[in-house]
Design a protein around this motif. Structure first.
Motif, PDB file in Angstrom:
ATOM      1  N   ALA A  12      27.172  43.319  42.066  1.00  0.00           N
ATOM      2  CA  ALA A  12      28.317  44.372  42.289  1.00  0.00           C
ATOM      3  C   ALA A  12      28.621  44.550  43.737  1.00  0.00           C
ATOM      4  O   ALA A  12      29.751  44.945  44.032  1.00  0.00           O
ATOM      5  CB  ALA A  12      27.868  45.625  41.614  1.00  0.00           C
ATOM      6  N   ILE A  13      27.629  44.627  44.666  1.00  0.00           N
ATOM      7  CA  ILE A  13      27.803  44.735  45.932  1.00  0.00           C
ATOM      8  C   ILE A  13      28.734  43.655  46.466  1.00  0.00           C
ATOM      9  O   ILE A  13      29.443  43.924  47.448  1.00  0.00           O
ATOM     10  CB  ILE A  13      26.376  45.233  46.499  1.00  0.00           C
ATOM     11  CG1 ILE A  13      25.803  46.421  46.121  1.00  0.00           C
ATOM     12  CG2 ILE A  13      26.570  45.065  48.288  1.00  0.00           C
ATOM     13  CD1 ILE A  13      24.381  46.568  46.659  1.00  0.00           C
ATOM     14  N   ALA A  14      28.075  42.421  46.046  1.00  0.00           N
ATOM     15  CA  ALA A  14      28.793  41.377  46.748  1.00  0.00           C
ATOM     16  C   ALA A  14      30.356  41.431  46.296  1.00  0.00           C
ATOM     17  O   ALA A  14      31.332  41.201  47.274  1.00  0.00           O
ATOM     18  CB  ALA A  14      28.300  40.231  46.070  1.00  0.00           C
ATOM     19  N   ILE A  15      30.404  41.843  45.115  1.00  0.00           N
ATOM     20  CA  ILE A  15      32.203  41.931  44.631  1.00  0.00           C
ATOM     21  C   ILE A  15      32.823  42.850  45.405  1.00  0.00           C
ATOM     22  O   ILE A  15      34.062  42.700  45.956  1.00  0.00           O
ATOM     23  CB  ILE A  15      32.204  42.264  43.088  1.00  0.00           C
ATOM     24  CG1 ILE A  15      31.558  41.250  42.271  1.00  0.00           C
ATOM     25  CG2 ILE A  15      33.679  42.407  42.666  1.00  0.00           C
ATOM     26  CD1 ILE A  15      31.518  41.265  40.820  1.00  0.00           C
ATOM     27  N   ALA A  16      32.033  44.116  45.812  1.00  0.00           N
ATOM     28  CA  ALA A  16      32.778  45.166  46.509  1.00  0.00           C
ATOM     29  C   ALA A  16      33.032  44.649  47.809  1.00  0.00           C
ATOM     30  O   ALA A  16      34.036  45.112  48.467  1.00  0.00           O
ATOM     31  CB  ALA A  16      31.829  46.506  46.627  1.00  0.00           C
ATOM     32  N   ASP A  17      32.272  44.079  48.502  1.00  0.00           N
ATOM     33  CA  ASP A  17      32.558  43.482  49.937  1.00  0.00           C
ATOM     34  C   ASP A  17      33.476  42.497  49.944  1.00  0.00           C
ATOM     35  O   ASP A  17      34.238  42.591  50.775  1.00  0.00           O
ATOM     36  CB  ASP A  17      31.073  42.944  50.356  1.00  0.00           C
ATOM     37  CG  ASP A  17      30.002  43.985  50.738  1.00  0.00           C
ATOM     38  OD1 ASP A  17      30.253  45.090  50.948  1.00  0.00           O
ATOM     39  OD2 ASP A  17      28.879  43.461  50.759  1.00  0.00           O
ATOM     40  N   LEU A  21      36.253  47.976  46.181  1.00  0.00           N
ATOM     41  CA  LEU A  21      35.490  48.905  44.854  1.00  0.00           C
ATOM     42  C   LEU A  21      36.391  48.581  43.585  1.00  0.00           C
ATOM     43  O   LEU A  21      35.766  48.907  42.357  1.00  0.00           O
ATOM     44  CB  LEU A  21      35.386  50.298  45.415  1.00  0.00           C
ATOM     45  CG  LEU A  21      34.390  51.057  44.439  1.00  0.00           C
ATOM     46  CD1 LEU A  21      33.053  50.657  44.671  1.00  0.00           C
ATOM     47  CD2 LEU A  21      34.487  52.612  44.964  1.00  0.00           C
ATOM     48  N   GLU A  22      37.592  48.441  43.657  1.00  0.00           N
ATOM     49  CA  GLU A  22      38.334  48.607  42.574  1.00  0.00           C
ATOM     50  C   GLU A  22      38.257  47.142  41.752  1.00  0.00           C
ATOM     51  O   GLU A  22      38.402  47.167  40.589  1.00  0.00           O
ATOM     52  CB  GLU A  22      39.875  48.919  42.731  1.00  0.00           C
ATOM     53  CG  GLU A  22      40.385  47.837  43.582  1.00  0.00           C
ATOM     54  CD  GLU A  22      41.921  48.412  44.274  1.00  0.00           C
ATOM     55  OE1 GLU A  22      42.324  49.586  43.694  1.00  0.00           O
ATOM     56  OE2 GLU A  22      42.242  47.775  45.124  1.00  0.00           O
ATOM     57  N   ALA A  23      37.573  46.168  42.456  1.00  0.00           N
ATOM     58  CA  ALA A  23      37.445  44.851  41.723  1.00  0.00           C
ATOM     59  C   ALA A  23      36.133  44.911  40.927  1.00  0.00           C
ATOM     60  O   ALA A  23      35.802  43.885  40.268  1.00  0.00           O
ATOM     61  CB  ALA A  23      37.553  43.720  42.880  1.00  0.00           C
TER      62      ALA A  23
END
Lengths: 210, 210
Positions: A12-17, A21-23
């Motif tokens: 989840a953190i990798a996606i946010a980075d 955040l909306e991804a």
DNA sequence: ACCTGAACACCGTTCAAGT
DNA sequence: ACCTGAACACCGTTCAAGT
């Protein structure tokens, strides 16, 4: 079992980075873990809980080592700077900080460190909670404004009914034009703000001692 | 034609007031107007543009009449208080303020009013833009924290790995316990903060005059 | 000029079912 | 114990079509 949760959090953190955040959706996180969206629920509970967990983990990583600095000023500065660099490197964390109560345990630890800095500075006990809120509010607001783009606005065209900045109806802007046209150095500005706030703190402290 | 846009804006604001910002969708707004989602696009452009327009309209309504107050302190207070009561009555506006550049024309007008208050207070021209950002950042952050629930946290149970607040590892909280247990009066706190910030401003001003 | 309808690629979450 | 698949009630937006 805790491993699986860590894996989910990391995804989840990798996606946010990478994509903001909306991804971060249950579907995108599940995809990255290599599992069905529904498989996440036993580990994270809900999307809100997932966001809380992401927040807690990041804050924990960024809390500076506070025992190191002896001077309260240095400790306050390192906390403030940590907030700011966190916001710069992971802007999405700021949205989380402002959009939900800061009940995450790791955030409370930061509050405690600020309490102690103010106590060491000589601020009377009764004033410490308020001054802590004043400071943390400013640190958070500054970080949010800087990374959210609120500060950069002057260079852009204001979106208004007419689309153009009517300098005539903005006497303050007109008079300050020479200082508004040069883009500020945000590091220097934050430093100057910290000095002003330190003076405010010392004023509170000395009033107490006299 | 402008009537239609006003109608759409009013519907969107009504939905945000009643059910929060996340309830504002092209579909829900269209429903309220009595039209298909697609019919909104010629008037508002996109969802983002709709949010901008909502923000602009609300800020415009709340900007206090500034010509009325002669004293810079009163003008600053009325601006700060307006921000706060706006946040209290329409919490969703705060998310908008922090999540997008404040390029909305009506927001620039507020900035200008704060510039003038600081100039009247005797703050040197070169310092005014920075101090304005310091103040507006704090006003915004305070409003956001108050209405977003960040301040109310102490009464709730911190969400942590163990779920309980480990007072032993939080010496600051332990020492300040008597003052942390009574719920603060947020009006009084904001007043005290404003007084402290006024002192900060006057310090900047007098240093200039000497 | 103004609006509709169907469609596309998305959401979070529930529930029953599989191994 | 851990995961899947289908389903429900949602999103913003595009595109072609209607009057």
């Amino acid at each position: 079992m805790a491993e699986r949760k860590d894996e989910i959090l990391a995804a989840a953190i990798a996606i946010a980075d990478e994509r903001g955040l909306e991804a971060v959706s249950m579907r995108s996180v599940a995809d990255r873990v290599g599992v069905t969206p529904m498989a996440l629920y036993p580990y994270v509970g809900s999307k809100t809980a997932l966001l809380d967990a992401m927040y807690g983990r990041i804050v924990n990583e960024y809390v500076p080592d506070l025992a190191a600095a002896a001077d309260w000023r240095e400790r306050m500065r390192s906390l403030a700077t940590a907030a700011r660099s966190l916001a710069k490197q992971r802007p999405w964390v700021v949205s989380l900080m402002l959009s939900r109560p800061s009940v995450v345990l790791d955030a409370v630890r930061v509050t405690d460190a600020l309490y102690q800095a103010l106590l060491d500075a000589g601020v009377p006990d009764a004033d410490v909670p308020r001054i802590e809120r004043l400071l943390s509010t400013f640190f958070l607001g500054y970080s949010a404004s800087e990374s959210g783009g609120r500060f950069g606005a002057r260079t852009q065209n204001p979106r208004g009914s007419r689309g153009q900045l009517p300098e005539g109806r903005l006497p303050g802007h007109a008079r300050l034009a020479p200082w508004l046209d040069q883009a500020p150095d945000w590091d220097a500005e934050f430093d100057a703000d910290l000095r002003d706030l330190e003076a405010l703190i010392l004023a509170k402290a000395s009033r107490h001692q006299s």
